[in-house]
Motif scaffolding. Structure first.
Motif, PDB file in Angstrom:
ATOM      1  N   ARG A   1       0.833  -1.208   0.000  1.00  0.00           N
ATOM      2  CA  ARG A   1       0.000   0.000   0.000  1.00  0.00           C
ATOM      3  C   ARG A   1       0.867   1.257   0.000  1.00  0.00           C
ATOM      4  O   ARG A   1       0.571   2.233  -0.689  1.00  0.00           O
ATOM      5  CB  ARG A   1      -0.913   0.014   1.234  1.00  0.00           C
ATOM      6  CG  ARG A   1      -2.064  -0.952   1.150  1.00  0.00           C
ATOM      7  CD  ARG A   1      -2.870  -1.013   2.439  1.00  0.00           C
ATOM      8  NE  ARG A   1      -3.965  -1.946   2.302  1.00  0.00           N
ATOM      9  CZ  ARG A   1      -5.150  -1.630   1.770  1.00  0.00           C
ATOM     10  NH1 ARG A   1      -5.397  -0.391   1.381  1.00  0.00           N
ATOM     11  NH2 ARG A   1      -6.097  -2.532   1.649  1.00  0.00           N
TER      12      ARG A   1
ATOM     13  N   ARG B   1       7.848  -7.098  -5.879  1.00  0.00           N
ATOM     14  CA  ARG B   1       7.752  -8.196  -4.911  1.00  0.00           C
ATOM     15  C   ARG B   1       9.140  -8.595  -4.432  1.00  0.00           C
ATOM     16  O   ARG B   1       9.359  -8.816  -3.250  1.00  0.00           O
ATOM     17  CB  ARG B   1       7.006  -9.394  -5.506  1.00  0.00           C
ATOM     18  CG  ARG B   1       5.587  -9.070  -5.956  1.00  0.00           C
ATOM     19  CD  ARG B   1       4.692 -10.291  -6.047  1.00  0.00           C
ATOM     20  NE  ARG B   1       4.285 -10.750  -4.736  1.00  0.00           N
ATOM     21  CZ  ARG B   1       3.233 -10.264  -4.064  1.00  0.00           C
ATOM     22  NH1 ARG B   1       2.478  -9.328  -4.580  1.00  0.00           N
ATOM     23  NH2 ARG B   1       2.939 -10.721  -2.866  1.00  0.00           N
TER      24      ARG B   1
ATOM     25  N   ARG C   1      -2.436 -13.723 -10.062  1.00  0.00           N
ATOM     26  CA  ARG C   1      -1.216 -13.090 -10.573  1.00  0.00           C
ATOM     27  C   ARG C   1      -0.102 -14.134 -10.638  1.00  0.00           C
ATOM     28  O   ARG C   1      -0.078 -15.105  -9.870  1.00  0.00           O
ATOM     29  CB  ARG C   1      -0.827 -11.877  -9.735  1.00  0.00           C
ATOM     30  CG  ARG C   1      -0.511 -12.196  -8.326  1.00  0.00           C
ATOM     31  CD  ARG C   1       0.077 -11.002  -7.582  1.00  0.00           C
ATOM     32  NE  ARG C   1       0.094 -11.326  -6.179  1.00  0.00           N
ATOM     33  CZ  ARG C   1      -0.721 -10.831  -5.272  1.00  0.00           C
ATOM     34  NH1 ARG C   1      -1.612  -9.924  -5.601  1.00  0.00           N
ATOM     35  NH2 ARG C   1      -0.667 -11.223  -4.027  1.00  0.00           N
TER      36      ARG C   1
HETATM   37  O1   DC Z   1      -3.935  -7.082   3.156  1.00  0.00           O
HETATM   38  P1   DC Z   1      -4.273  -5.772   2.415  1.00  0.00           P
HETATM   39  O2   DC Z   1      -5.699  -5.651   2.014  1.00  0.00           O
HETATM   40  O3   DC Z   1      -3.770  -4.576   3.137  1.00  0.00           O
HETATM   41  O4   DC Z   1      -3.432  -5.883   1.076  1.00  0.00           O
HETATM   42  C1   DC Z   1      -3.506  -4.895   0.088  1.00  0.00           C
HETATM   43  C2   DC Z   1      -3.150  -5.473  -1.266  1.00  0.00           C
HETATM   44  O5   DC Z   1      -1.747  -5.773  -1.285  1.00  0.00           O
HETATM   45  C3   DC Z   1      -3.870  -6.752  -1.635  1.00  0.00           C
HETATM   46  O6   DC Z   1      -4.932  -6.500  -2.514  1.00  0.00           O
HETATM   47  C4   DC Z   1      -2.836  -7.577  -2.341  1.00  0.00           C
HETATM   48  C5   DC Z   1      -1.528  -6.957  -1.991  1.00  0.00           C
HETATM   49  N1   DC Z   1      -0.692  -7.843  -1.176  1.00  0.00           N
HETATM   50  C6   DC Z   1       0.140  -8.692  -1.829  1.00  0.00           C
HETATM   51  O7   DC Z   1       0.138  -8.715  -3.047  1.00  0.00           O
HETATM   52  N2   DC Z   1       0.975  -9.505  -1.127  1.00  0.00           N
HETATM   53  C7   DC Z   1       0.975  -9.486   0.203  1.00  0.00           C
HETATM   54  N3   DC Z   1       1.802 -10.282   0.864  1.00  0.00           N
HETATM   55  C8   DC Z   1       0.102  -8.629   0.901  1.00  0.00           C
HETATM   56  C9   DC Z   1      -0.732  -7.816   0.178  1.00  0.00           C
END
Ligand code: DC
Length: 225
Positions: free
Chosen positions: A40, A109, A187
């Motif tokens: 985020r 990532r 994804r």
């Molecule tokens: O848990 P959250 O709703 O705050 O996560 C926000 C976005 O971040 C979620 O839509 C997918 C991404 N996310 C991710 O890709 N990998 C993670 N380990 C945590 C979140």
């Protein structure tokens, strides 16, 4: 060197993992690693700097250069982006809607995975997200996969938003959650999957306290102190 104890909690949006992970971390005095907050924060930075969300080059540079800190202050986890408190800003629906392309980029990532592994060298933690047990901390001491029905998850989100004075219909929330489930699960990099060695916790009819006690008991059984 003292070894750290790692608990991972993965699951879809609204499954209860954030509140559970936060409370478990508090009970065990571990760091709560809210990995979603890191995705985020980068998304917020990209929006603020008018960076093209679909341009891996620009987003990678941003991800590598921005400073993100998670600071536990009393009972709250505060998120700082380049030393500015963005704890509230990162929850803005605009950020939630913009996150998918950024979370799908392998460059982003990789950067965040490295940062999270560094954090775990220094302290025991409860890591919460989508790929904590399957990718980031494959050697975790305890892996949990939390799930709940889509109706229950939408209901919980509605209550959370209501507390902030935001009214959203259950149908809209169910649709948004279904869209997020789809992008999280499909994804190519770091998709939401249940790690083979994870314990499944269905929270549809559990209270938060029950969820927390369940995880803490499992952790203690495996040696968490
Ligand atoms: O848990 P959250 O709703 O705050 O996560 C926000 C976005 O971040 C979620 O839509 C997918 C991404 N996310 C991710 O890709 N990998 C993670 N380990 C945590 C979140």
């Amino acid at each position: 060197m003292e070894t750290t104890f790692i608990i991972t909690i993965d699951g879809p949006a609204g499954s209860g993992k954030s509140s559970t992970a936060k409370a478990v971390a508090e009970k065990l005095e571990f760091l709560f690693l809210d990995s979603g907050a890191l995705y985020r924060a980068i998304t917020l930075a990209a929006l603020e700097q008018n960076i093209d969300l679909h341009d891996p080059g620009q987003v990678k540079e941003l991800a590598q250069s921005c400073k993100i800190d998670l600071r536990q202050v009393n009972r709250d986890l505060l998120v700082f982006l380049d030393d500015r408190d963005v704890t509230e800003h990162i929850r803005n629906p605009k950020v939630t809607r913009a996150i998918a392309p950024i979370a799908a980029m392998p460059e982003v990532r990789e950067e965040l995975v490295n940062r999270m592994r560094e954090m775990a060298k220094e302290q025991s933690l409860v890591a919460e997200g989508r790929d904590m047990g399957s990718v980031v901390f494959q050697q975790a001491d305890l892996k949990i996969y939390m799930q709940a029905t889509i109706g229950e998850r939408a209901h919980r989100r509605q209550q959370e938003l209501k507390q902030k004075g935001i009214q959203v219909s259950l149908q809209d929330l169910e649709e948004e959650i279904a869209r997020r489930d789809h992008s999280d699960a499909n994804r190519a990099h770091g998709p939401l999957v249940k790690p083979q060695d994870a314990l499944v916790l269905d929270t549809s009819s559990m209270t938060l306290e029950e969820q927390v006690d369940w995880v803490v008991a499992k952790a203690r059984k495996r040696g968490a102190r």
